[in-house]
Design a protein around this motif. Sequence first.
Motif, mmCIF file in Angstrom:
data_model
loop_
_atom_site.group_PDB
_atom_site.id
_atom_site.type_symbol
_atom_site.label_atom_id
_atom_site.label_comp_id
_atom_site.label_asym_id
_atom_site.label_seq_id
_atom_site.Cartn_x
_atom_site.Cartn_y
_atom_site.Cartn_z
ATOM 1 N N ASN A 33 0.832 -1.443 0.105
ATOM 2 C CA ASN A 33 -0.040 -0.073 0.009
ATOM 3 C C ASN A 33 0.806 1.453 -0.193
ATOM 4 O O ASN A 33 0.505 2.365 -0.654
ATOM 5 C CB ASN A 33 -0.868 -0.027 1.127
ATOM 6 C CG ASN A 33 -2.180 -0.964 0.899
ATOM 7 O OD1 ASN A 33 -2.801 -0.964 -0.140
ATOM 8 N ND2 ASN A 33 -2.276 -1.688 1.797
ATOM 9 N N PHE A 36 1.826 1.789 -3.515
ATOM 10 C CA PHE A 36 0.997 2.349 -4.318
ATOM 11 C C PHE A 36 0.760 3.937 -4.171
ATOM 12 O O PHE A 36 0.240 4.611 -5.229
ATOM 13 C CB PHE A 36 -0.563 1.657 -3.825
ATOM 14 C CG PHE A 36 -0.543 0.380 -4.276
ATOM 15 C CD1 PHE A 36 0.147 -0.379 -5.334
ATOM 16 C CD2 PHE A 36 -1.529 -0.583 -3.698
ATOM 17 C CE1 PHE A 36 -0.135 -1.499 -5.693
ATOM 18 C CE2 PHE A 36 -2.027 -1.622 -4.035
ATOM 19 C CZ PHE A 36 -1.035 -2.413 -5.001
ATOM 20 N N GLU A 40 1.844 4.323 -9.728
ATOM 21 C CA GLU A 40 0.482 4.201 -10.263
ATOM 22 C C GLU A 40 0.577 2.980 -11.170
ATOM 23 O O GLU A 40 -0.773 2.454 -11.355
ATOM 24 C CB GLU A 40 -0.002 5.411 -11.054
ATOM 25 C CG GLU A 40 -0.378 6.800 -10.172
ATOM 26 C CD GLU A 40 -1.766 6.345 -9.508
ATOM 27 O OE1 GLU A 40 -2.669 6.090 -9.815
ATOM 28 O OE2 GLU A 40 -1.478 6.951 -8.283
ATOM 29 N N LYS A 43 -0.165 0.027 -8.923
ATOM 30 C CA LYS A 43 -1.570 0.263 -8.610
ATOM 31 C C LYS A 43 -2.580 -0.424 -9.439
ATOM 32 O O LYS A 43 -3.574 -1.136 -9.221
ATOM 33 C CB LYS A 43 -1.870 1.491 -8.109
ATOM 34 C CG LYS A 43 -3.423 1.796 -7.307
ATOM 35 C CD LYS A 43 -3.505 3.309 -6.865
ATOM 36 C CE LYS A 43 -4.469 3.336 -6.257
ATOM 37 N NZ LYS A 43 -4.618 4.767 -5.686
#
Length: 87
Positions: A33, A36, A40, A43
């Motif tokens: 996380n 992320f 991008e 992600k």
Amino acid sequence: MFKRLNITCDEATKICDKNQYGEATILEKIKLNLHFLRCEICKLYTKQNLLLSVFYKKKAEDCKKIHHCLTSEEKEVLKQKLKEVKA
């Protein structure tokens, strides 16, 4: 301390795959996380990977509903064709 939480994109994709099957640890999820927040592409990879898994699971469920056996007539025709090939 935060240097230990930084991961590469390769590590992020591995953790993403593990996470999808419930094998990622809490620390790996935190690292993912945090990654992320600055990446991008990873992600997007995670979203696409999840979407593909959903599609494949749905397809697998549909395939299980279909009966994949030959009828007796189809089996006999196949036997005859095999005999012709052997001869």
